[in-house]
Design an enzyme around this catalytic site. Sequence first.
Site, mmCIF file in Angstrom:
data_model
loop_
_atom_site.group_PDB
_atom_site.id
_atom_site.type_symbol
_atom_site.label_atom_id
_atom_site.label_comp_id
_atom_site.label_asym_id
_atom_site.label_seq_id
_atom_site.Cartn_x
_atom_site.Cartn_y
_atom_site.Cartn_z
ATOM 1 N N ASP A 8 -1.437 6.399 0.980
ATOM 2 C CA ASP A 8 -2.004 5.196 0.076
ATOM 3 C C ASP A 8 -2.669 4.286 0.967
ATOM 4 O O ASP A 8 -2.060 3.403 1.910
ATOM 5 C CB ASP A 8 -0.860 4.643 -0.674
ATOM 6 C CG ASP A 8 -1.384 3.719 -1.949
ATOM 7 O OD1 ASP A 8 -2.590 3.798 -1.995
ATOM 8 O OD2 ASP A 8 -0.766 3.406 -2.601
ATOM 9 N N ASP A 102 -8.245 5.950 -3.072
ATOM 10 C CA ASP A 102 -7.320 5.596 -2.116
ATOM 11 C C ASP A 102 -5.833 6.123 -1.782
ATOM 12 O O ASP A 102 -5.161 5.672 -1.080
ATOM 13 C CB ASP A 102 -7.195 4.131 -2.362
ATOM 14 C CG ASP A 102 -6.420 3.789 -3.676
ATOM 15 O OD1 ASP A 102 -6.396 4.668 -4.546
ATOM 16 O OD2 ASP A 102 -6.159 2.524 -3.883
ATOM 17 N N GLU A 103 -5.806 7.227 -2.611
ATOM 18 C CA GLU A 103 -4.397 7.942 -2.292
ATOM 19 C C GLU A 103 -4.422 9.278 -2.633
ATOM 20 O O GLU A 103 -5.275 9.949 -3.155
ATOM 21 C CB GLU A 103 -3.271 7.269 -3.310
ATOM 22 C CG GLU A 103 -3.614 7.662 -4.726
ATOM 23 C CD GLU A 103 -2.532 6.937 -5.512
ATOM 24 O OE1 GLU A 103 -1.228 7.110 -5.164
ATOM 25 O OE2 GLU A 103 -2.686 6.390 -6.741
#
Length: 355
Positions: A8, A102-103
Amino acid sequence: MRKILHIDMDAFYASVEQRDDPSLRGRPVVVAWRGGRSVVVAASYEARPYGVHSAMPAARAERLCPDAIFVPPDFPRYKAISRQVREIFHEYTDLVQPLSLDEAYLDVTEPKIPSPSATATAQAIRAAIRERTGLTASAGAAPNKFLAKIASDWNKPDGLFVVSPARVQAFLTPLPVSRVPGVGKVMQGRLEGLGVRTVGDLRALELAELRAHFGTFGERLYERARGIDERPVQPHQPVQSISSEDTFETDLLLDELDEAIRRLAGKTWAATRKTDRVGRTVVLKLKTDRFRILTRSHTPEVLPASAAELAEIALALRARVDLPDDTRYRLAGVGLSGFRDRAEVPDQPLLFEQA
């Protein structure tokens, strides 16, 4: 036994802005458009102690943190950096399941680059991200996705936390039950009514009791309390839903939403043209001026064949909204869900024509 990572990026959008503008470093940054109707897209770690977080109204964020620096989001730039990060992931494994920009989950049971452990692989990936992007990422390593996701949040920002198979039960036992995916405030309240406040408390309940109270979700609670999660990392997830929504400058009455619904239907329809799958269920989403969210859906026998047909179905769904006529709405959305492969949908000559 699988070796799963959840990686993350730390305050991704805000961190990108701070990286690219040195004057923002060490300062409370809020990524959001200015205006009374805007919501926070991301907040830097310097802004979070003030209570600022994503999805809150931007006006409230400004009240909580008067010194915050507001920066408009730049999604093309964020997407380009996200692609760069994913390229790093694929150097270590082809089993990468992105969850957002983003993850992502990574299965590193058999990494492409020789590594002594999942921990070492996570460290190498984080180091590569820092070196090539100038950004930091946190990671969790565990035997499954459920545990890895919890672990990645444990030492944020710029941290790594490992839940080894031998430590699973000890790690889970003291956790608040709210850490289990799917346990929101309502479910948490119902569990507290049964005396369940921690995952250890949850583990003490029998499967039959959980089924009786929560149906099939009770089975998931039973498994998660024991650290069981058999879901594989799926690199190629089929599209399940596509939607578009908008927050209005001023609140509108239900019968004033025609133009917005038609515009949103057009955006959703255009997005569906980029996938080989077909959405069967039309969904209308509304949010009132008091932040109550309503959804109405319909699965027609004949699927919409154009943006105009999608809009007509969404407009008709308004008739199933039973709030008072003077209720005002701050947001509307139009979506398609229940996607299937085209081969699974009965032949409809007009179905795939462009709008």
